[in-house]
Design an enzyme around this catalytic site. Structure first.
Site, PDB file in Angstrom:
ATOM      1  N   CYS A 196      -0.682   6.033   7.150  1.00  0.00           N
ATOM      2  CA  CYS A 196      -1.977   5.593   7.666  1.00  0.00           C
ATOM      3  C   CYS A 196      -1.825   4.891   9.012  1.00  0.00           C
ATOM      4  O   CYS A 196      -0.865   4.183   9.242  1.00  0.00           O
ATOM      5  CB  CYS A 196      -2.608   4.655   6.650  1.00  0.00           C
ATOM      6  SG  CYS A 196      -4.189   3.980   7.137  1.00  0.00           S
TER       7      CYS A 196
ATOM      8  N   CYS B 277      -9.792 -10.854  22.088  1.00  0.00           N
ATOM      9  CA  CYS B 277      -9.117 -10.027  21.080  1.00  0.00           C
ATOM     10  C   CYS B 277      -7.967  -9.253  21.714  1.00  0.00           C
ATOM     11  O   CYS B 277      -7.404  -8.357  21.097  1.00  0.00           O
ATOM     12  CB  CYS B 277     -10.114  -9.073  20.428  1.00  0.00           C
ATOM     13  SG  CYS B 277     -10.979  -8.026  21.594  1.00  0.00           S
TER      14      CYS B 277
ATOM     15  N   CYS C 167       0.846  -1.195   0.000  1.00  0.00           N
ATOM     16  CA  CYS C 167       0.000   0.000   0.000  1.00  0.00           C
ATOM     17  C   CYS C 167       0.883   1.248   0.000  1.00  0.00           C
ATOM     18  O   CYS C 167       1.809   1.348   0.799  1.00  0.00           O
ATOM     19  CB  CYS C 167      -0.871  -0.030   1.252  1.00  0.00           C
ATOM     20  SG  CYS C 167      -1.850   1.434   1.485  1.00  0.00           S
TER      21      CYS C 167
ATOM     22  N   CYS D 187      -2.956  -0.039   9.263  1.00  0.00           N
ATOM     23  CA  CYS D 187      -2.098  -1.224   9.311  1.00  0.00           C
ATOM     24  C   CYS D 187      -0.779  -0.842   9.977  1.00  0.00           C
ATOM     25  O   CYS D 187      -0.317   0.275   9.833  1.00  0.00           O
ATOM     26  CB  CYS D 187      -1.773  -1.729   7.910  1.00  0.00           C
ATOM     27  SG  CYS D 187      -3.174  -2.377   7.008  1.00  0.00           S
TER      28      CYS D 187
ATOM     29  N   CYS E 120      -8.472   0.995  -0.075  1.00  0.00           N
ATOM     30  CA  CYS E 120      -7.796   0.402   1.077  1.00  0.00           C
ATOM     31  C   CYS E 120      -7.664  -1.089   0.830  1.00  0.00           C
ATOM     32  O   CYS E 120      -8.653  -1.782   0.602  1.00  0.00           O
ATOM     33  CB  CYS E 120      -8.617   0.662   2.339  1.00  0.00           C
ATOM     34  SG  CYS E 120      -8.020  -0.236   3.775  1.00  0.00           S
TER      35      CYS E 120
END
Ligand code: SAH
Length: 507
Positions: free
Chosen positions: A116, A462, A110, A119, A213
């Protein structure tokens, strides 16, 4: 801008904003006692060996016995870096040059990866990433939970054997996996400029425009592009965090991978949506798969994306999707796992760990729209689901009905209050499944699990830190953690999901 530290990234991932390091587990703190004692000064150039990766994906560097965190550096590398900030026991440095490169370094596909916040690991080979995630889980279990992991040093009082931590279950094609995009809207060059929508720059709330994206389903990118174009054509203002003025705050797009159904949510700073009919007509024209157009009103000065008021502008209140042959209705505010391919892997593992034979009574705590509950119900005697969001429970009930599943019942409320009451009412649990948010289980719930004494506990998590903390509590209360399987729900990000099996020690 003190109240808005953490960047969100595209698609609502927790971003890598400014944060504090504890230095724990990184070997920090050996050398310096005070800032003056630190071996480096600000702006000094240093050569650093990278020995690890923090849970935020920054390289952990060691030089002269001092720890430096360096964004973009990978374990095994040697880099030249410029010291930016020096604290008592650690510092931050900026990568200037890689002197020795890791064999696991790849070119991030990317082009905006550097800017960004979405990620964090696109420079890290996918299989190395999966191994790092497994190691991150092991480190949390041993350091935070003081648990013994099979094959690892540092056992601490547990019986022989230790927890088997399996390889991370990865994706065959780890791109375009997200079914939901949650995109902030702003103006180019500040308030009054052209409408843009994209992502928060790493560590800030500055919005950078973006159309594509790589971890997002194409259809979601399409929705965001369409809404942006329509908003520009209709002259809609974007919300400005500083002044609290302007209308459009966020666009949320959700796509059913199996059904192809699309939901569009416009989050607005105000109840009135000017030219609503025009909005609806143009969205439908641009996106033929759209089934639901929803407005959510958020007029608060807050980091939370959604406000309390939601209304359907056009179409259905829900969209449908399918996981492993079970159909789900999903409304705008309900939690639904964002990576449907890996969700099936996670839920199958959960059902496997539950060890069901068709007769068991199972509690699914933090059940959302009843996804895990219905997977379990196919193989259990009875399932009880509990969830704090009332709309999600409404969805769970209709999802059970939709699939002709009659042995699942649902109740809205905090798990830590509802489950103790179920216990008093005589509900028995052979298996308890928990799938809490990042902060982990409420202590009152863990206490109730210990009192209800299910044969098995399946903990879906998580967040490895709170998982480790809660497993320690359950271990101390009479359970043994047998296995942990990390499942990669969020490729190229630092996030790690785990499914864990605990059994009662007296069995
Ligand atoms: N198991 C579901 C949802 C997991 S996400 C799935 O896989 O889709 C965690 C869920 O816990 C969210 O739906 C959230 O609304 C809910 N939740 C948060 N705090 C809670 C509490 N105290 N009691 C019950 N549910 C809670």
């Amino acid at each position: 801008m003190s109240r808005r530290k953490s960047g969100g990234g595209y698609g609502g991932q927790a971003g890598s904003g400014a944060r504090k390091h504890s230095g724990r587990g990184t070997g920090a703190g050996a050398a310096a006692k005070t800032r003056e004692d630190a071996p480096f000064q600000k702006n000094e150039e240093v050569t650093v060996d990278i020995i690890g990766l923090t849970h935020d994906g920054e390289g952990v560097g060691r030089a002269n016995g001092f720890t430096l965190f360096i964004q973009g550096a990978l374990p095994g590398e040697q880099v030249r870096a410029k010291v930016m900030k020096v604290k008592k026991q650690y510092g931050y440095a900026r990568l200037e040059e890689r002197l020795i490169e890791s064999k696991d370094r790849i070119a991030p596909p990317c082009d905006i990866f550097d800017k960004c916040g979405g990620c964090q690991l696109q420079h890290f080979d996918y299989s190395a990433q999966l191994e790092w995630k497994r190691q991150h889980v092991i480190d949390s279990l041993t350091r935070i939970g003081k648990l013994r992991v099979a094959g690892e040093a540092g056992a601490n009082g547990e019986e022989a054997g230790g927890i088997v931590v399996h390889s991370t279950v990865g994706m065959e094609d780890p791109w375009r996996y997200r079914n939901k995009a949650q995109v902030p809207v702003g103006a180019s060059g500040g308030a009054g400029g052209e409408l843009i929508a994209g992502f928060y720059a790493r560590g800030s709330h500055r919005i950078i425009d973006m159309d594509d994206c790589l971890i997002q389903h194409d259809r979601n990118d399409e929705v965001v592009r369409a809404v942006k174009t329509i908003g520009r054509e209709l002259g809609i203002s974007s919300y400005d965090e500083e002044s609290g003025k302007g209308l459009l705050r966020h666009v949320m797009a959700r796509t059913g991978f199996v059904t192809g159904e699309i939901m569009v949510v416009l989050v607005t700073n105000g109840r009135k949506l000017p030219q609503a009919d025009e909005w609806i007509a143009r969205i439908r024209e641009a996106l033929p798969g759209v089934k639901s157009i929803v407005q959510n009103v958020n007029m608060k000065d807050t980091n939370a994306v959604f406000g309390d008021e939601t209304r359907v502008l056009w179409g259905s209140e829900v969209i449908y999707d399918e996981l492993d042959g079970i159909r789900f209705a999903i409304s705008a505010r309900s939690f639904y796992q964002v990576n449907p391919v890996q969700t099936v892997e996670l839920y199958r593992k959960t059902v496997e760990y539950a060890g069901l034979t068709g007769v068991e009574s199972v509690i699914d705590a933090y059940c959302g729209i009843g996804t895990i509950s219905l997977f379990l119900a196919r193989q259990a005697g009875r399932v009880y689901g509990v969830e704090i969001v009332p709309e999600a429970i409404e969805d769970a009930k209709s999802n059970a009905e939709l699939n002709g599943i009659a042995n699942a019942t649902f109740e809205a409320g905090p798990a830590e209050i509802v489950i103790p009451r179920w216990r008093e009412e005589g509900v028995i649990a052979d298996v308890i499944v928990v799938d809490p948010p990042r902060k982990g289980c409420d202590p009152a719930l863990l206490d109730t699990i210990l009192k209800m004494k299910p044969e098995r506990v399946v903990y879906v998590s998580c967040n490895p830190s709170t998982l480790a903390r809660d497993l320690r509590l359950l271990e101390d209360g009479g359970y043994r953690t047998m296995e942990v399987t990390p499942v990669d729900m969020f490729p190229w990000t630092v996030h790690v999901e785990c499914c864990s099996l605990l059994v009662r020690k007296d069995n």
